[in-house]
Design a protein around this motif. Structure first.
Motif, PDB file in Angstrom:
ATOM      1  N   ARG A  34       0.829  -1.205   0.000  1.00 28.48           N
ATOM      2  CA  ARG A  34       0.000   0.000   0.000  1.00 28.48           C
ATOM      3  C   ARG A  34       0.867   1.260   0.000  1.00 28.48           C
ATOM      4  O   ARG A  34       0.580   2.224  -0.710  1.00 28.48           O
ATOM      5  N   GLU A  35       1.937   1.253   0.784  1.00 30.37           N
ATOM      6  CA  GLU A  35       2.848   2.394   0.793  1.00 30.37           C
ATOM      7  C   GLU A  35       3.514   2.575  -0.570  1.00 30.37           C
ATOM      8  O   GLU A  35       3.708   3.705  -1.025  1.00 30.37           O
ATOM      9  N   PHE A  36       3.859   1.464  -1.221  1.00 30.33           N
ATOM     10  CA  PHE A  36       4.412   1.531  -2.573  1.00 30.33           C
ATOM     11  C   PHE A  36       3.396   2.168  -3.522  1.00 30.33           C
ATOM     12  O   PHE A  36       3.732   3.077  -4.292  1.00 30.33           O
ATOM     13  N   CYS A  37       2.165   1.710  -3.448  1.00 33.37           N
ATOM     14  CA  CYS A  37       1.103   2.268  -4.311  1.00 33.37           C
ATOM     15  C   CYS A  37       0.858   3.741  -3.989  1.00 33.37           C
ATOM     16  O   CYS A  37       0.605   4.541  -4.896  1.00 33.37           O
ATOM     17  N   GLN A  38       0.937   4.102  -2.714  1.00 29.55           N
ATOM     18  CA  GLN A  38       0.770   5.502  -2.304  1.00 29.55           C
ATOM     19  C   GLN A  38       1.835   6.378  -2.973  1.00 29.55           C
ATOM     20  O   GLN A  38       1.522   7.422  -3.533  1.00 29.55           O
ATOM     21  N   ARG A  39       3.090   5.924  -2.891  1.00 32.13           N
ATOM     22  CA  ARG A  39       4.177   6.683  -3.526  1.00 32.13           C
ATOM     23  C   ARG A  39       3.973   6.788  -5.030  1.00 32.13           C
ATOM     24  O   ARG A  39       4.110   7.865  -5.614  1.00 32.13           O
ATOM     25  N   LYS A  40       3.649   5.664  -5.658  1.00 28.02           N
ATOM     26  CA  LYS A  40       3.462   5.644  -7.111  1.00 28.02           C
ATOM     27  C   LYS A  40       2.281   6.516  -7.527  1.00 28.02           C
ATOM     28  O   LYS A  40       2.327   7.166  -8.572  1.00 28.02           O
ATOM     29  N   GLN A  42       1.438   9.194  -6.344  1.00 27.41           N
ATOM     30  CA  GLN A  42       1.813  10.602  -6.229  1.00 27.41           C
ATOM     31  C   GLN A  42       2.977  10.983  -7.138  1.00 27.41           C
ATOM     32  O   GLN A  42       3.144  12.159  -7.451  1.00 27.41           O
ATOM     33  N   THR A  43       3.787  10.001  -7.549  1.00 25.51           N
ATOM     34  CA  THR A  43       5.010  10.346  -8.271  1.00 25.51           C
ATOM     35  C   THR A  43       5.048   9.929  -9.733  1.00 25.51           C
ATOM     36  O   THR A  43       5.915  10.412 -10.469  1.00 25.51           O
ATOM     37  N   CYS A  44       4.171   9.045 -10.153  1.00 21.68           N
ATOM     38  CA  CYS A  44       4.202   8.625 -11.562  1.00 21.68           C
ATOM     39  C   CYS A  44       3.907   9.818 -12.466  1.00 21.68           C
ATOM     40  O   CYS A  44       3.103  10.685 -12.126  1.00 21.68           O
ATOM     41  N   LEU A  48      -2.724   7.930 -16.025  1.00 20.25           N
ATOM     42  CA  LEU A  48      -3.266   6.570 -15.913  1.00 20.25           C
ATOM     43  C   LEU A  48      -2.496   5.742 -14.896  1.00 20.25           C
ATOM     44  O   LEU A  48      -3.098   4.953 -14.160  1.00 20.25           O
ATOM     45  N   GLN A  49      -1.195   5.899 -14.850  1.00 24.23           N
ATOM     46  CA  GLN A  49      -0.403   5.173 -13.857  1.00 24.23           C
ATOM     47  C   GLN A  49      -0.755   5.633 -12.445  1.00 24.23           C
ATOM     48  O   GLN A  49      -0.915   4.810 -11.544  1.00 24.23           O
ATOM     49  N   ARG A  50      -0.859   6.940 -12.253  1.00 20.13           N
ATOM     50  CA  ARG A  50      -1.218   7.453 -10.919  1.00 20.13           C
ATOM     51  C   ARG A  50      -2.586   6.935 -10.488  1.00 20.13           C
ATOM     52  O   ARG A  50      -2.769   6.528  -9.344  1.00 20.13           O
ATOM     53  N   LYS A  51      -3.538   6.945 -11.410  1.00 18.28           N
ATOM     54  CA  LYS A  51      -4.892   6.466 -11.073  1.00 18.28           C
ATOM     55  C   LYS A  51      -4.903   4.969 -10.812  1.00 18.28           C
ATOM     56  O   LYS A  51      -5.625   4.491  -9.931  1.00 18.28           O
ATOM     57  N   PHE A  52      -4.111   4.209 -11.573  1.00 18.52           N
ATOM     58  CA  PHE A  52      -4.033   2.760 -11.349  1.00 18.52           C
ATOM     59  C   PHE A  52      -3.567   2.468  -9.924  1.00 18.52           C
ATOM     60  O   PHE A  52      -4.168   1.654  -9.224  1.00 18.52           O
ATOM     61  N   PHE A  53      -2.490   3.107  -9.489  1.00 19.99           N
ATOM     62  CA  PHE A  53      -1.967   2.849  -8.149  1.00 19.99           C
ATOM     63  C   PHE A  53      -2.891   3.392  -7.063  1.00 19.99           C
ATOM     64  O   PHE A  53      -2.946   2.837  -5.964  1.00 19.99           O
ATOM     65  N   TYR A  54      -3.649   4.445  -7.372  1.00 14.46           N
ATOM     66  CA  TYR A  54      -4.579   5.012  -6.396  1.00 14.46           C
ATOM     67  C   TYR A  54      -5.693   4.027  -6.044  1.00 14.46           C
ATOM     68  O   TYR A  54      -6.179   4.010  -4.906  1.00 14.46           O
TER      69      TYR A  54
END
Length: 133
Positions: A34-40, A42-44, A48-54
């Motif tokens: 979840r922390e990895f997805c949180q970072r991604k 915000q930083t991608c 589409l990548q940001r929304k995918f990880f969100y």
């Protein structure tokens, strides 16, 4: 299928949807991913990548995808026996699952508050006992 049966199934199917969504988005067992997805999220660079990880950090968002999985597995339909039943059933499942998650969050908050109050009361009693001795 009767409407009563459909509603009972709705209330029951929403439980595992809420449980899975909550566990992935809140519990420690998934903290690192979840922390990895949180970072991604915000930083991608790409939207589409940001929304995918969100999706994996928002219980509301994730509950839609968990619901789609459960609709495919169970073929649950609400009110209609065609594609409209899937659509209505899907959104109803998401809504009920999110009500369950909100109730669970409220209960957890109350339990945490009670534990904090108990600890404070215990510390106060310890101080009083030390002063009395």
């Amino acid at each position: 299928m009767t409407l009563t049966t459909q509603i009972v199934e709705l209330l029951l199917l929403a439980l595992p949807i809420a449980s899975i969504s909550w566990t992935i988005t809140h519990e420690d067992v998934f903290r690192e991913p979840r922390e990895f997805c949180q970072r991604k999220s915000q930083t991608c660079r790409r939207l589409l990548q940001r929304k995918f990880f969100y999706i994996f950090i928002c219980e509301y968002c994730l509950s839609h995808y968990v619901t789609i999985f459960f609709l495919a597995v169970t073929r649950y339909k609400l009110l209609f026996d065609d594609w409209r039943g899937y659509l209505i059933g899907g959104f109803a499942l998401v809504w009920i699952a999110n009500i369950y998650m909100a109730l669970f969050a409220h209960i957890r908050l109350d339990v945490k508050k009670e534990r904090t109050e108990i600890k404070q009361a215990e510390k106060k009693l310890e101080k009083e006992n030390k002063l009395a001795a």
